[in-house]
Structure formats: C-alpha cells, structure tokens
Scaffold this active site. Sequence first.
Site, short mmCIF file in Angstrom:
data_model
loop_
_atom_site.label_atom_id
_atom_site.label_comp_id
_atom_site.label_asym_id
_atom_site.label_seq_id
_atom_site.Cartn_x
_atom_site.Cartn_y
_atom_site.Cartn_z
N ASN A 48 107.19 -23.97 63.82
CA ASN A 48 107.36 -24.62 65.13
C ASN A 48 107.54 -26.13 64.96
OD1 ASN A 48 107.07 -22.23 66.53
ND2 ASN A 48 104.99 -22.65 67.24
N ARG A 376 120.75 -13.90 72.12
CA ARG A 376 120.24 -13.62 70.77
C ARG A 376 120.10 -12.11 70.62
NH1 ARG A 376 118.10 -18.60 68.88
NH2 ARG A 376 117.29 -19.95 70.56
N HIS A 436 122.37 -18.62 79.26
CA HIS A 436 121.07 -18.15 78.80
C HIS A 436 120.61 -16.93 79.59
CE1 HIS A 436 116.53 -18.69 78.34
NE2 HIS A 436 116.94 -18.72 77.09
N TYR A 469 107.73 -10.30 71.69
CA TYR A 469 107.66 -11.18 72.86
C TYR A 469 107.31 -10.37 74.09
CZ TYR A 469 110.47 -14.56 70.10
OH TYR A 469 110.95 -15.42 69.15
N HIS A 593 106.58 -14.71 77.08
CA HIS A 593 107.97 -15.12 77.27
C HIS A 593 108.54 -14.76 78.64
CE1 HIS A 593 112.39 -15.11 76.17
NE2 HIS A 593 111.99 -16.21 75.56
#
Length: 711
Positions: A48, A376, A436, A469, A593
């Site tokens: 991170n 992704r 996105h 997630y 998430h």
Amino acid sequence: MKDKRHRSCMENRELSWLKFNERVLEEANCQETPLMERLKFLSIFTSNLDEFYMVRVGTLTDLALVEPDDRDSKTGMTAQEQLAAIYRETAPLYAQRDRAFAELTTLMAQAGISQLHYGELKPSEQKLVEKEFYRTVLPVLSPQIIDTRHPFPHIDNKQLNVAVSLRHKDHTMFGIIPLPGSVPRMLFVDREQLRYILMEEVLLQFAPKVFDMYKVGEKAIICITRNADIDADAGMYDEDLDYRQHMKKVLKKRMRLAPVRLEVQGDISEGFIKYLRGKLGITREQVFLCAAPLDLSFCFALTGQLPAPLVSQLTDAPFTPQQPALVKQGEPVLRQVLKRDILLSYPYESMNPFLRLIKEASEDKNVLSIKITLYRIARQAKLAEYLIAAAENGKEVFVLMELRARFDEQNNIEWAQRLEEAGCRVIYGMDHYKVHSKICLITRREHGRLQTITQVGTGNYNEKTAKLYTDLALITANPQIGADATAFFKNMSIGNLHGSYGQLWVAPCCFKQNVLRCIDEQIALAGSGQPAGVMMKFNSLTDIDVMEKLIEASCAGVPCQLIVRGICCLVPGVEGLTENITIISIVGRYLEHSRVYCFGVGQQMKMYISSGDMMSRNTMHRVEVSCPVYDPALRQRILHMMQVMLGDNVKARQLGADGHYRIRHPDGQIPVDSQQCFMDQAILDAQKQPVAGQSSASRGLWQKLRGLFGR
C-alpha cells in the site's frame, strides 16, 4: 470552501490515507489474528505504501514544481507542505513496521519457521548457500561499478539492489548489483525444518565475490520508488497510434520516471546516503532506513511452503464463498432473474450465479446482445471466455474496456486484444474520464417481446478479488433500469457523458448531484420535525461539496452514519458542526469495498448501490453507475448488513473529533465481527432451501443479530 469554520473539521487527504494504512498495520499487531495472516497484513501495509508513494507522492511532487502556490481546498496546505507532512508522518510508520516484523519473526521461529541472516546459518547451510550462489545466481547477475567511465545506472522502480562502496588502490567508487527477477526470493536451506534466507541477503553476503578485484567497504540493500502518476491521455493526439499501443508506451515510460523515495536496509553512513541522494535527486526526508525487508511480497508465497498442519494452525480457517440460498442450482439463473431480483454479496456468496448467467446468455438462442464494462478482470477469467463464446455463437458482444486501470493496464490490453480477435466489439474509456462503472446488460427477444437483464455492482468483474473484497451485485429484469442501461451503453459508444437517466445515477452528470439532492431532502424533513437520516458506506470521502452538505445536515439535526474504509477528510463530533455525524472504518480479513447510499428512514428510504466513492475523481472525473434497490427483501437485507457493520465492535475503528481512530471494544457487550457474522450466515443460508414467502435474510443468525441492534 463556503464557510472557513468548516476547516476545523476537515483532514488532509494524504494524511488521512496514512492513517488508513496505519489501521492496516494495526492488524499485523493483532494478537487474535493468526500469525501468517498478521504477516500478510504487514505485506499489504508495505505494498500500500509503495503505491501511495508512486501515485500520490508522485502527483504532489509534480504539483510542487508546476503549481507551487496551489493549496489543498480542505486544509489550505501547499503541495510542498503536504509532502513535508507526509515524510514526517511516514517515518514513525517504518519504525512500527520494523517492530512488528521483528516480533513476527520471533513468533514464526517459535512456530518452526525460521528466516535467517547468513551469520545464523549452520556451516553446512552456508556451504549450500554458497554453492547455490555460484550455480544459479552469479551467472545471471549484472553488477556495475560507478566511476567516470561507468555512469550511475538507471535503477528500475521497486527493484531490490545491493549498493556497495569500493576501493581499488587509491580510488574510491561505488557499485550496484540488481537482484534479478528470475531469481527466487527465498532460498530454503532446510525445507523440513522450514529454514530459509532471503536472496537479497545472499547477494549482500557475496558482494565481495562479485566485485572480487575491489575491497568492499559499506554495503546495504536499497530500493528506489519512482513517480508512477502518468497522464495516460497526454500525447494521445500527437501520434497515429491505436489506444492499446499508446498505453504500452505509457507503461514503458512509467518505469523511468523520477525517484520519489529511497529505502535502505542496512547500516550505511550519511556520506553514502548523501552520495545516493545526489545521484537520485532526492532530499534526506525522502530516505527511509529499515530493519525489515524492503519487499514483503514473499510472505504470501511462504504460506504455500508450509505443511498442512501448520497452515491450519497459523492461517485463517478456510472459507469458500457459498451458493446463495435464493439462487436455485437446478434452474437457469436467467429464468430466475426474470421472476425476481437477485442480490449477491461477495465474498460471502459465490460469483458463480453471475458467471452462470453470462454462460447461459452466450448459449440462449433468444439473447441478442451482451454489453459490459470491464475495469479489472482476472488473468484467468471465465467471464472473458463466456463473452468470447457468446461472440462465436453470433451474439453481439460489446465491451467497454478501461485500459487505464492503474497497474492492471497490461492485463487489460491483452484481454482487449483477445476479445477483439474473437469478434467482440471493444471500445475504450473516454478522454480524461476513466470508466469505473460495473454494469452488464443482456438483451433478449422472446415471443416478439424484448427483455432486458441488468447487473450493476459495486466491485469489478474479477473472479479472484470476488473472493477477497466485500461487494454487492444486483441482477434485475426491471424494464426501467434496463432502459437506462440501454441508454448508458449507447451514450458510451458515442462519447456522450451527459445522457439523461430515469433510474440510474451516472457520473459525471448526475451522481453527486443526486446525492446532494437526497441529503437536502433529509435536511428539509428534519427541519419540519419529521424523521430523517443519512447512512452511507464507501471507500473514501474527499469531495468537498458532499462534506459541506453533510456538515449542513448535521447542523440541521440529521443523524449521519458513515462507514468509510480508507481516506476520510471529514472529522465527526466537532461541536457546532459535525456532532450528528458518526464515522467508522472496518479493516478485517476482507477488503471492505461495497458502496451503499441510503437516505431517509423506514419505507421512505431511498437505497442505491454504486461503483463510485465520494471522491472528486469519482463524482466528477470518472464514469460511475449507481442503481436503486427496489425489492423489499433485498432492501431489508442490505439495511441489516449496514446495521451489523455499524454495530461492529471487533474490527471497527471509530473516528473521533480529534482526528484519531480508536478500536471499538465490546466492553461487556456481545462481540460483533461483521465479516465473521456474514460468513457464518452465508454458510447457514447455503444449507437450506428458501421457504415460500420468506427470505433467508429473515431467518437464523439474522434474527439473533437484529435483536442485538434493537430490530
């Protein structure tokens, strides 16, 4: 900023992110967490921080050069002031990381896993290491001295190197040995006893053998972090390239951008550091000395080397995403969703029903088209295979592929090419706007009538991260939502960012605007003495318009409950401004998430799930999609999930008026670990078939948990 008083309850974005990463680091120190999981949290903290320096520090470094007087809208800090604060706050995190790694190394040794320095090896083990060095390492090394005829080399971003000072006769010089990527990080000297040494330690030990004609003085392991914040659109119109070729050039350029950080493992003099700083063009504040390894990614591979009994002892109990109780395995998902909406909750429930839906659509003679946005996806993706199969079966397959998904660009480029070669129609994101959104539209014709099935999610169509997630995915045959999805894909294909939608909230045209409008509605209700409330969950909060509206709502007496995993630039509990705002962050086994937006109370509550956070980049500079949830059972389920998370007193940290996060403790109450609750309930739900007229969300553990929260 509309009201200067608001600055007292706002936090700098970068410093807030560092606090988030500190919460990740705290999990590495959690005594209740299994040892190898603690080690993984330490690795996550490190990666991170790497990305933060590559992207955010890189951005601020550029800004300090081109706009030195530009100030952060929330705290009034210039870019240079922010950088100074980042360096100041980063140093103690390295110290915490070193202490945590030292403790974990000791505990690992007690458990029978020994990471060793060369001097700690047995003589027989040293001979084994020496033999391995000469046999497999030395032949692939590319060392270099640095003098007038050998200039300081380019050092790749995040590559481990051994740096040494050298002396030959009366001359002093320096040398660099890059650690080749082809060499394994861990060298086991005894696999049965789980004794290993890291390869950079081997390289450090044998540096005198590499530079055998010199006398080696100081030596240390170093790693350079480079600015990776490239404008992917810059230069796009200067060359006759297709977008895939342009992005390949961007990726190559990223590897050679300016350094923003130097990490050093080992004891070297300030003189050596000064020499390296001079060559790299960085300040002393950008140099961080470490005792722990600079790259901890090997921690994940280490688990795979352990025997089964040790794995069960030192890792989390395995959990497999469950079959959703309301999705019947023997009936096509496509037929089921035409009857009722379906909600999937990852990673507690499996992504398979959605994948089954796409596979069924690829084979259904009535399906005309499948349209999807991809941000992704996994390297090995069933989803992509099913889309390719659909195209080969004569369906129209439209894929809006975002090639600028940071650090996943290469994977997306490769999939885009494969999809296109299979006959899918592939287009790319908008100029200056990343797409996105997570939306999929299936259109079919049956008995002369068009039908749509729309899936909108909070997370990517990634089969790997769907197990790691927490995300929500709604699948619905609602014709109004389907009409909006149809309009969305048409607008994306013609480059229209300002389409009109009746059900969906789409950024950048109407996402933030609708959020602000809904908060205004709650302010009006509170002003007339009626029940009001705002409850939201997202990853980050930086949008100043939204924050000021939340302050206004708090001042009007509207209770605002926020679950913000990462960056949060709003400080709650400040008297006269944010005392009606509660903010918690949950950091646990899975990465939180999902994004959920709820406005109002009871039957009047408006509820949306979304791909977008409350960040300016999401609300103004990305294409995001938010979808309403209408089904009463699904609304109740999401609402209860929110309440369980707000009641978490094991993995939740509450943000205080002083800007500090504090771990909640049960203090005599029943411990509530929200993620564990959802795992337990998913297992219970998967074991039983749905009862007519009753949803799984209303039975079993849910009932017990509702009792805890007064429902």
